[in-house]
Design a protein around this motif. Structure first.
Motif, PDB file in Angstrom:
ATOM      1  N   TYR A   1      60.558  77.176  28.299  1.00 31.23           N
ATOM      2  CA  TYR A   1      60.651  76.533  27.039  1.00 31.23           C
ATOM      3  C   TYR A   1      59.869  77.581  26.189  1.00 31.23           C
ATOM      4  N   GLU A   2      58.780  78.204  26.755  1.00 28.77           N
ATOM      5  CA  GLU A   2      57.703  79.098  26.143  1.00 28.77           C
ATOM      6  C   GLU A   2      58.787  80.327  25.952  1.00 28.77           C
ATOM      7  N   SER A   3      59.580  80.838  26.901  1.00 30.79           N
ATOM      8  CA  SER A   3      60.410  81.992  26.672  1.00 30.79           C
ATOM      9  C   SER A   3      61.574  81.787  25.814  1.00 30.79           C
ATOM     10  N   ALA A   4      62.095  80.648  25.640  1.00 26.46           N
ATOM     11  CA  ALA A   4      63.078  80.241  24.811  1.00 26.46           C
ATOM     12  C   ALA A   4      62.474  80.238  23.318  1.00 26.46           C
ATOM     13  N   GLY A   5      61.249  79.866  23.028  1.00 21.39           N
ATOM     14  CA  GLY A   5      60.498  79.916  22.047  1.00 21.39           C
ATOM     15  C   GLY A   5      60.405  81.153  21.470  1.00 21.39           C
ATOM     16  N   GLU A   6      60.041  82.130  22.500  1.00 18.58           N
ATOM     17  CA  GLU A   6      59.653  83.740  21.659  1.00 18.58           C
ATOM     18  C   GLU A   6      61.084  84.122  21.686  1.00 18.58           C
ATOM     19  N   LEU A   7      62.188  83.913  22.347  1.00 21.05           N
ATOM     20  CA  LEU A   7      63.372  84.233  21.896  1.00 21.05           C
ATOM     21  C   LEU A   7      63.529  83.776  20.472  1.00 21.05           C
ATOM     22  N   LEU A   8      63.628  82.503  20.282  1.00 23.41           N
ATOM     23  CA  LEU A   8      63.969  81.814  18.860  1.00 23.41           C
ATOM     24  C   LEU A   8      63.072  82.794  18.028  1.00 23.41           C
ATOM     25  N   ARG A   9      62.067  82.960  18.079  1.00 24.38           N
ATOM     26  CA  ARG A   9      60.895  83.419  17.158  1.00 24.38           C
ATOM     27  C   ARG A   9      61.469  84.787  16.687  1.00 24.38           C
ATOM     28  N   ALA A  10      62.035  85.703  17.681  1.00 27.27           N
ATOM     29  CA  ALA A  10      62.407  86.943  17.643  1.00 27.27           C
ATOM     30  C   ALA A  10      63.741  86.867  16.825  1.00 27.27           C
ATOM     31  N   LEU A  11      64.547  85.748  16.836  1.00 29.36           N
ATOM     32  CA  LEU A  11      65.782  85.651  15.988  1.00 29.36           C
ATOM     33  C   LEU A  11      65.316  84.946  14.646  1.00 29.36           C
ATOM     34  N   ALA A  12      64.363  84.887  14.356  1.00 26.25           N
ATOM     35  CA  ALA A  12      63.991  83.795  13.253  1.00 26.25           C
ATOM     36  C   ALA A  12      64.321  84.599  11.812  1.00 26.25           C
ATOM     37  N   ALA A  13      64.326  86.021  11.935  1.00 25.34           N
ATOM     38  CA  ALA A  13      64.528  86.677  10.651  1.00 25.34           C
ATOM     39  C   ALA A  13      65.972  86.836  10.073  1.00 25.34           C
ATOM     40  N   PRO A  14      66.390  86.539   8.820  1.00 25.46           N
ATOM     41  CA  PRO A  14      67.874  86.618   8.671  1.00 25.46           C
ATOM     42  C   PRO A  14      68.646  87.950   9.169  1.00 25.46           C
ATOM     43  N   LEU A  15      67.664  89.102   8.815  1.00 20.28           N
ATOM     44  CA  LEU A  15      68.192  90.428   8.904  1.00 20.28           C
ATOM     45  C   LEU A  15      68.433  90.531  10.548  1.00 20.28           C
ATOM     46  N   ARG A  16      67.552  90.035  11.378  1.00 22.48           N
ATOM     47  CA  ARG A  16      67.757  90.280  12.911  1.00 22.48           C
ATOM     48  C   ARG A  16      68.974  89.375  13.153  1.00 22.48           C
ATOM     49  N   ILE A  17      69.096  88.493  12.719  1.00 18.62           N
ATOM     50  CA  ILE A  17      70.431  87.588  13.114  1.00 18.62           C
ATOM     51  C   ILE A  17      71.530  88.389  12.532  1.00 18.62           C
ATOM     52  N   ALA A  18      71.663  88.923  11.567  1.00 18.25           N
ATOM     53  CA  ALA A  18      72.837  90.001  10.907  1.00 18.25           C
ATOM     54  C   ALA A  18      72.998  91.030  12.175  1.00 18.25           C
ATOM     55  N   ILE A  19      71.988  91.732  12.482  1.00 19.76           N
ATOM     56  CA  ILE A  19      71.880  92.805  13.429  1.00 19.76           C
ATOM     57  C   ILE A  19      72.610  92.354  14.746  1.00 19.76           C
ATOM     58  N   VAL A  20      72.225  91.550  15.162  1.00 18.41           N
ATOM     59  CA  VAL A  20      72.701  90.600  16.466  1.00 18.41           C
ATOM     60  C   VAL A  20      74.184  90.513  16.114  1.00 18.41           C
ATOM     61  N   MET A  21      74.819  89.733  15.156  1.00 15.62           N
ATOM     62  CA  MET A  21      76.113  89.538  14.906  1.00 15.62           C
ATOM     63  C   MET A  21      76.733  90.780  14.887  1.00 15.62           C
ATOM     64  N   GLU A  22      76.224  92.058  14.259  1.00 11.91           N
ATOM     65  CA  GLU A  22      76.997  93.378  14.402  1.00 11.91           C
ATOM     66  C   GLU A  22      77.031  93.878  15.765  1.00 11.91           C
ATOM     67  N   LEU A  23      76.050  93.655  16.594  1.00 10.52           N
ATOM     68  CA  LEU A  23      76.036  94.187  17.941  1.00 10.52           C
ATOM     69  C   LEU A  23      76.824  93.426  18.874  1.00 10.52           C
ATOM     70  N   ALA A  24      76.982  92.002  18.484  1.00  8.08           N
ATOM     71  CA  ALA A  24      77.968  91.208  19.320  1.00  8.08           C
ATOM     72  C   ALA A  24      79.578  91.888  19.393  1.00  8.08           C
ATOM     73  N   ALA A  25      79.657  92.451  18.327  1.00  5.94           N
ATOM     74  CA  ALA A  25      81.015  93.415  18.362  1.00  5.94           C
ATOM     75  C   ALA A  25      81.199  94.557  19.354  1.00  5.94           C
ATOM     76  N   GLY A  26      79.879  94.925  19.634  1.00  6.28           N
ATOM     77  CA  GLY A  26      79.944  96.222  20.645  1.00  6.28           C
ATOM     78  C   GLY A  26      78.578  97.329  19.942  1.00  6.28           C
TER      79      GLY A  26
END
Length: 103
Positions: free
Chosen positions: A14-39
């Protein structure tokens, strides 16, 4: 897929999952991950697609790397970024799709 979780089973998970979700908390980081999901993408490609500055993208990529979400592979003077695994793409895609649903 297992959906029921015993809260006493793995508190470290749960601690590790919380750290992961904190790292994804910024909208720009979500957008970057969505871009990288394509390759894999170079920083300049992410900058062009998202319309933000290179230093800002690099700053967010640094956070994502530190969280073990992305990795960089040097190719000459450029670094190509990719997701560590597909789980991250699924998490972010599911979150974005959930946000788009009417509640």
């Amino acid at each position: 897929m297992r959906t029921e979780v015993d809260p006493t089973e793995a508190p470290a998970d749960y601690e590790s999952a919380g750290e992961l979700l904190r790292a994804l908390a910024a909208p720009l980081r979500i957008a970057i991950v969505m871009e990288l999901a394509a390759g894999p993408k170079y920083v300049h490609q992410i900058v062009e697609t998202l319309g933000v500055t290179q230093p800002l993208v690099s700053q967010h990529l640094r956070v994502l790397r530190g969280a073990g979400i992305v990795r960089g592979t040097r190719s000459g003077r450029e670094i190509s970024y990719s997701l560590i695994d597909d789980h991250i793409a699924h998490i972010v895609t599911d979150a974005v799709n959930h946000a788009r649903e009417e509640h």
